[in-house]
Write an enzyme that holds these catalytic residues in place. Structure first.
Site, mmCIF file in Angstrom:
data_model
loop_
_atom_site.group_PDB
_atom_site.id
_atom_site.type_symbol
_atom_site.label_atom_id
_atom_site.label_comp_id
_atom_site.label_asym_id
_atom_site.label_seq_id
_atom_site.Cartn_x
_atom_site.Cartn_y
_atom_site.Cartn_z
ATOM 1 N N ASP A 40 -21.632 0.327 27.545
ATOM 2 C CA ASP A 40 -21.398 1.631 28.165
ATOM 3 C C ASP A 40 -19.998 1.732 28.770
ATOM 4 O OD1 ASP A 40 -21.895 -0.195 30.087
ATOM 5 O OD2 ASP A 40 -23.241 1.064 31.270
ATOM 6 N N HIS A 246 5.546 -6.136 14.795
ATOM 7 C CA HIS A 246 4.512 -5.544 15.651
ATOM 8 C C HIS A 246 3.812 -6.601 16.515
ATOM 9 C CE1 HIS A 246 4.221 -1.896 12.713
ATOM 10 N NE2 HIS A 246 5.251 -1.808 13.536
ATOM 11 N N ASP A 263 9.909 -4.132 23.669
ATOM 12 C CA ASP A 263 9.795 -2.751 23.183
ATOM 13 C C ASP A 263 8.649 -2.142 23.979
ATOM 14 O OD1 ASP A 263 9.362 -0.367 21.845
ATOM 15 O OD2 ASP A 263 9.466 -1.255 19.838
ATOM 16 N N ASP A 274 10.222 5.452 24.605
ATOM 17 C CA ASP A 274 10.169 4.347 23.645
ATOM 18 C C ASP A 274 11.507 3.620 23.684
ATOM 19 O OD1 ASP A 274 9.697 2.680 21.520
ATOM 20 O OD2 ASP A 274 9.619 4.251 19.996
ATOM 21 N N HIS A 353 13.142 -2.205 8.495
ATOM 22 C CA HIS A 353 12.508 -0.942 8.905
ATOM 23 C C HIS A 353 13.538 0.170 8.969
ATOM 24 C CE1 HIS A 353 14.001 -1.240 13.088
ATOM 25 N NE2 HIS A 353 13.615 -2.509 13.097
ATOM 26 N N HIS A 357 12.468 7.550 14.522
ATOM 27 C CA HIS A 357 11.337 8.466 14.285
ATOM 28 C C HIS A 357 11.399 9.563 15.334
ATOM 29 C CE1 HIS A 357 9.487 6.387 17.718
ATOM 30 N NE2 HIS A 357 9.898 5.265 17.148
ATOM 31 N N HIS A 364 5.249 8.190 17.697
ATOM 32 C CA HIS A 364 5.745 8.594 16.372
ATOM 33 C C HIS A 364 5.315 10.049 16.247
ATOM 34 C CE1 HIS A 364 5.704 4.140 14.919
ATOM 35 N NE2 HIS A 364 6.603 4.388 15.841
ATOM 36 N N GLU A 387 16.993 3.027 16.542
ATOM 37 C CA GLU A 387 16.531 1.665 16.834
ATOM 38 C C GLU A 387 16.811 0.668 15.713
ATOM 39 O OE1 GLU A 387 12.178 1.235 16.775
ATOM 40 O OE2 GLU A 387 12.022 3.413 16.653
ATOM 41 N N TYR A 391 16.441 -9.287 12.185
ATOM 42 C CA TYR A 391 15.361 -10.264 12.391
ATOM 43 C C TYR A 391 15.566 -11.408 11.405
ATOM 44 C CZ TYR A 391 13.862 -5.763 14.159
ATOM 45 O OH TYR A 391 13.847 -4.544 14.789
ATOM 46 N N ARG A 408 16.443 -5.975 18.546
ATOM 47 C CA ARG A 408 16.375 -4.526 18.295
ATOM 48 C C ARG A 408 16.903 -3.845 19.550
ATOM 49 N NH1 ARG A 408 11.680 -4.225 16.546
ATOM 50 N NH2 ARG A 408 10.393 -3.637 18.318
ATOM 51 N N GLU A 410 16.889 0.043 21.098
ATOM 52 C CA GLU A 410 16.280 1.350 20.827
ATOM 53 C C GLU A 410 16.499 2.299 21.995
ATOM 54 O OE1 GLU A 410 11.947 1.311 20.502
ATOM 55 O OE2 GLU A 410 12.030 3.193 19.373
HETATM 56 N N1 GLY Z 1 7.428 1.185 19.751
HETATM 57 C C1 GLY Z 1 7.175 1.740 18.502
HETATM 58 C C2 GLY Z 1 8.422 2.028 17.794
HETATM 59 O O1 GLY Z 1 9.470 1.637 18.252
HETATM 60 O O2 GLY Z 1 8.431 2.693 16.810
HETATM 61 MN MN MN Z 2 10.440 3.543 18.223
HETATM 62 MN MN MN Z 3 9.830 1.102 20.269
#
Ligand code: GLY
Ligand code: MN
Ligand code: MN
Length: 439
Positions: A40, A246, A263, A274, A353, A357, A364, A387, A391, A408, A410
């Site tokens: 529950d 991820h 991140d 973000d 990547h 976005h 996103h 971003e 890597y 990274r 961002e």
């Molecule tokens: N934290 C998700 C992205 O950077 O897209």
């Molecule tokens: Mn992002």
């Molecule tokens: Mn991010």
């Protein structure tokens, strides 16, 4: 910190704009269901972004109905929500109930949610089109079909049933893509909290700590400033973990000499931030870390410079790729010349990547990236992330001193009339600024 609140008149205006885009028909937009975690206990509740965008209403078990104006009848904004319930309110807390909801959220009509099945078929009668979310939740799709069939059963009495079902997200995504000044103010506030969290995380990081201890600092700062949830699961990735895009285990010990990639961004009043920052766990970049870090930072600067009205979505990504690919060649990570590395996509061994976005209520966020097969052009009021990263996993084909560097950087960027503006500019990111803050 006192939060800015988007006034109810703005939600009313959004509903009206949406109804005008519909032209005719009826939109039926449910909020998100509550989800059981185990027995529950529920997962923390998060409303549906489309529903909230049009209503400002945060309770579960609610459905918004918007009926477009016709020659005979005016536009109608209707909310179905939980009825007042003294007993339930003792256990679960305040709920508006239809009466208070009508006044507070500037609606034309409100009903208890348990009347949905008897009222919706009546509302559907003689409407040409239903707008809803299709294929989002199969239980909801079935309910729409049941209501539609109930109306169809009455056609011999002269009632007309809707002949089309359209996805409401086509209209709403385009609306959500261009942020109002009020939305930008809330997003700035969310970004400020996330910047503070990253600064605190940098200052408290020391070798020997665990990734989750840094995550705790981030969540603490979010909460302390009224942002009660992260916008997505925080990534706190030391050393080689930063090469897992991820990574969310966040349970490893932090080692001197490694980098830490964070991140993390909070959600405030339904709007996401973000941010990614990468910094040395012991406070000092090594020489090879500096080389790669500065390369990613240069790529980010080149990408951000391409964010301006009339440039296309892909231009920041292409600008970042050029800098990164040339850097990989100069460092001996890729062989060949710039054209051949871009052509063969050999850079994807280290940068796999895309460079950003849309950002808004969802991390996103809503909005198409292409129109008529072409990358769309930037317009003032759009918000995106930039971003780039690099890597480098342990790999016998790569010189060992590069191994396990994951970086990274961002930021959250608004497209303005003249170019762009960073929501996250105060999160340190030059080598000098980071090393100074970590002293
Ligand atoms: N934290 C998700 C992205 O950077 O897209
Ligand atoms: Mn992002
Ligand atoms: Mn991010």
């Amino acid at each position: 910190m006192q939060s800015l609140i988007i006034p109810m008149e703005s939600y009313l205006k959004r509903r009206h704009t949406f109804a005008q885009h519909m032209q005719a028909g009826i939109a039926i937009i449910p909020t998100a269901p509550e989800r059981i975690r185990n027995r529950d206990a529920h997962y923390p509740y998060r409303f549906d972004s489309y529903f909230y965008y049009l209503s400002g209403f945060t309770e579960p078990e609610a459905v918004l109905v918007i009926v477009a104006k016709t020659d005979q009848a005016p536009e109608r904004h209707i909310l179905f929500c939980r009825a007042k319930d003294k007993e339930r309110e003792i256990w679960d807390g305040y709920r508006y109930g239809p009466e208070a909801a009508k006044e507070t959220f500037l609606l034309d009509e409100t009903y208890p949610i348990n009347r949905l099945d008897d009222i919706i078929p009546t509302l559907l009668s003689n409407q040409p089109i239903i707008y809803t979310m299709l294929g989002h939740d199969s239980a909801w799709d079935q309910r729409i079909m049941q209501w539609l069939n109930q109306v169809r059963e009455q056609v011999r009495t002269g009632i007309m049933a809707p002949e089309k079902i359209n996805d409401c997200r086509g209209i709403l995504d385009e609306m959500r893509l261009i942020k109002s000044d009020q939305e930008l103010d809330v997003m700035q506030q969310a970004a400020n909290i996330s910047v503070q969290a990253h600064r605190n995380a940098m200052q408290m990081t020391k070798p020997g700590q665990y990734e989750y201890q840094i995550e705790a600092e981030l969540l603490y700062t979010f909460n302390r400033h009224g942002a009660r949830s992260p916008a997505y699961t925080s990534i706190v990735a030391g050393g080689s973990n930063a090469c897992v895009l991820h990574y969310v285990e966040n349970n490893a010990v932090l080692k001197s000499g490694d980098l830490l990639l964070i991140d993390a961004g909070c959600e405030l009043q339904g709007y996401a931030s973000d941010i990614t920052r990468t910094f040395p766990i012991n406070g000092k970049f090594s020489s090879v870390q500096k080389d790669i870090y500065q390369l990613v930072l240069n790529a980010q600067a080149a990408a951000i410079a391409q964010v301006k009205p009339d440039n296309r979505w892909d231009e920041p990504h292409q600008a970042a790729l050029k800098i990164l690919a040339q850097g990989f060649i100069d460092l001996g990570l890729c062989q060949g010349n710039l054209d051949s590395v871009l052509e063969s996509e050999d850079y994807k061994r280290f940068y796999m990547h895309r460079t950003g976005h849309w950002l808004g209520m969802d991390v996103h966020d809503a909005g198409q990236y292409k129109q008529q097969g072409e990358w769309r052009r930037f317009q003032p009021g759009m918000v995106l992330t930039v971003e780039p990263g690099c890597y480098i996993r342990a790999d016998e084909n790569v010189a060992e001193h590069f191994w396990n560097i994951g970086i990274r950087i961002e930021d959250d960027v608004i497209v303005t009339e003249n170019g762009n503006q960073l929501l996250t500019a105060t999160a340190p990111k030059t080598i000098v600024d980071i090393e100074e803050l970590m002293q």
